[in-house]
Design a protein around this motif. Structure first.
Motif, PDB file in Angstrom:
ATOM      1  N   LEU A 267       0.828  -1.211   0.000  1.00 51.94           N
ATOM      2  CA  LEU A 267       0.000   0.000   0.000  1.00 51.94           C
ATOM      3  C   LEU A 267       0.861   1.258   0.000  1.00 51.94           C
ATOM      4  N   ALA A 268       1.967   1.207   0.720  1.00 52.26           N
ATOM      5  CA  ALA A 268       2.868   2.362   0.751  1.00 52.26           C
ATOM      6  C   ALA A 268       3.424   2.648  -0.633  1.00 52.26           C
ATOM      7  N   GLN A 270       2.030   1.950  -3.462  1.00 53.79           N
ATOM      8  CA  GLN A 270       0.947   2.477  -4.296  1.00 53.79           C
ATOM      9  C   GLN A 270       0.754   3.978  -4.098  1.00 53.79           C
ATOM     10  N   HIS A 271       1.031   4.448  -2.881  1.00 56.05           N
ATOM     11  CA  HIS A 271       0.798   5.860  -2.552  1.00 56.05           C
ATOM     12  C   HIS A 271       2.092   6.664  -2.479  1.00 56.05           C
ATOM     13  N   VAL A 273       4.762   6.230  -0.557  1.00 56.41           N
ATOM     14  CA  VAL A 273       5.118   6.487   0.845  1.00 56.41           C
ATOM     15  C   VAL A 273       6.168   5.473   1.304  1.00 56.41           C
ATOM     16  N   ILE A 313       2.673  12.544   3.636  1.00 54.52           N
ATOM     17  CA  ILE A 313       1.943  11.295   3.456  1.00 54.52           C
ATOM     18  C   ILE A 313       0.490  11.637   3.139  1.00 54.52           C
ATOM     19  N   PRO A 314      -0.016  11.190   1.999  1.00 50.17           N
ATOM     20  CA  PRO A 314      -1.398  11.530   1.623  1.00 50.17           C
ATOM     21  C   PRO A 314      -2.427  10.851   2.525  1.00 50.17           C
ATOM     22  N   ALA A 316      -5.061   9.502   1.700  1.00 53.26           N
ATOM     23  CA  ALA A 316      -5.569   8.278   1.080  1.00 53.26           C
ATOM     24  C   ALA A 316      -4.808   7.044   1.550  1.00 53.26           C
ATOM     25  N   PHE A 317      -3.557   7.222   1.916  1.00 55.36           N
ATOM     26  CA  PHE A 317      -2.767   6.080   2.402  1.00 55.36           C
ATOM     27  C   PHE A 317      -3.330   5.571   3.726  1.00 55.36           C
ATOM     28  N   TRP A 318      -3.619   6.489   4.638  1.00 57.60           N
ATOM     29  CA  TRP A 318      -4.158   6.072   5.935  1.00 57.60           C
ATOM     30  C   TRP A 318      -5.546   5.457   5.760  1.00 57.60           C
ATOM     31  N   THR A 319      -6.313   6.002   4.839  1.00 59.01           N
ATOM     32  CA  THR A 319      -7.626   5.420   4.554  1.00 59.01           C
ATOM     33  C   THR A 319      -7.481   3.987   4.061  1.00 59.01           C
ATOM     34  N   ALA A 320      -6.498   3.757   3.203  1.00 57.69           N
ATOM     35  CA  ALA A 320      -6.264   2.406   2.679  1.00 57.69           C
ATOM     36  C   ALA A 320      -5.864   1.445   3.791  1.00 57.69           C
TER      37      ALA A 320
END
Length: 336
Positions: A267-268, A270-271, A273, A313-314, A316-320
């Motif tokens: 996931l990181a 992908q974003h 991060v 850090i966007p 959207a990353f935490w949401t994911a």
């Protein structure tokens, strides 16, 4: 109560690696790491007699002893005395931590949470650290990972011995604050419930992290925030597994932990991060968290930590992470 008003930033220097944790670190490399931390603007340094049987304190003191004392914050721990007698470091009983400091000094380590032991420990630390005063003092490892079922006995020894001594030193202005330095949530929770003890903060290592935070999130962190008792985040990378290493909680990471890190890493990526940034910033996002003290054993690691704490850090990353059940749904994140 609280310690954050004395802290010069949200990133400090954890010096357990300076005690030759996992490996024999060359002297010049260890000293260069501390010097780099200083040059990069880090001004909070945490150590303990336990780290390499005094080796971490000695190395830290070699560098910080030449710095203006009013320009940095220093903490160490009590509960273990370093004897002039020697023993084989590889044979030490370290509970769940195994041979963590088998490359440290051979001096015998003696557990002592008494009032006299607390005074002796502080005096010895001042000499090794080449300084005339400490800012914070933590009572070290009165927890299950070292004492097993007997941890409440160790806690009670500290409650009647070390706690009142440190509270008196705080009240007299000799130190700025005191608390616990542990790897488990329960001892800090117990301390927060005592009427006679009023800690200012505590070091919690490995228990409020990207990989392991549910128990601390449920009760400890909210209670600490409510009481104004600041939490110092130790081990934000869980012994290195979220910083590119293979250890989790001082041992080789289990397949389940490795899989979890892989899922977070995917996931990181992908974003855009870094996992290290995600781990560090997650731990600092809770209102009770005052500062993080990742351990460093090489000069390059210091720059990496500084970059990680400042990396964008966007949201959207935490949401994911939440959608994939990789963090608790009610865990604070930096963008909120």
């Amino acid at each position: 109560m609280g310690i954050r008003s004395f802290l010069p930033g949200r990133l400090g220097f954890g010096s357990a690696p300076l005690g030759n944790m996992y490996r024999a670190i060359p002297e010049e490399e260890a000293l260069a790491t501390v010097e780099t931390a200083w040059n990069e603007g880090i001004r909070y340094f945490d150590t303990a007699p336990f780290y390499g049987a005094g080796l971490s304190e000695i190395r830290l003191g070699q560098v910080l002893g030449s710095k203006p004392r009013d320009e940095f914050v220093l903490s160490t721990k009590v509960g273990r005395l370093i004897s002039d007698e020697t023993e084989d470091p590889a044979d030490r009983d370290l509970g769940e931590k195994g041979g963590l400091f088998e490359h440290g000094r051979p001096n015998k380590i003696v557990y002592d949470y008494s009032a006299d032991g607390t005074h002796r420990s502080i005096d010895d630390s001042l000499k090794r650290l080449n300084t005339d005063r400490l800012d914070f003092v933590w009572v070290h490892d009165i927890s299950q990972d070292f004492w097993g079922d007997r941890w409440l006995e160790a806690f009670d020894q500290a409650r009647t011995g070390a706690f009142p001594i440190l509270q008196d030193l705080r009240d007299q202005g000799v130190i700025k604050g005191w608390g616990l330095g542990v790897n488990r949530v329960e001892p800090i929770e117990l301390t927060l419930g005592l009427q006679e003890a009023q800690p200012d903060g505590s070091v919690l290592a490995g228990r409020y992290t990207l990989l392991d935070h549910e128990r601390a999130l449920q009760r400890l962190m909210p209670t600490a925030a409510e009481q104004g008792v600041d939490i110092v985040i130790g081990g934000p990378y869980n012994s290195g597994v979220t910083a590119g290493g293979t250890h989790f909680e001082y041992q080789q990471a289990s397949p389940a932990i490795v899989d979890k890190v892989k899922r977070i890493t995917a996931l990181a990526e992908q974003h855009g991060v870094s996992v290290k940034a995600a781990a560090l910033q997650f731990s600092l996002a809770h209102p009770a968290a005052a500062v993080a003290i990742p351990g460093s054993s090489h000069p390059s690691h210091v720059a990496e930590d500084l970059a990680a704490v400042n990396e964008p850090i966007p949201a959207a990353f935490w949401t994911a992470l939440r959608e994939n059940e990789l963090i608790a749904p009610n865990a604070p994140v930096p963008t909120e």
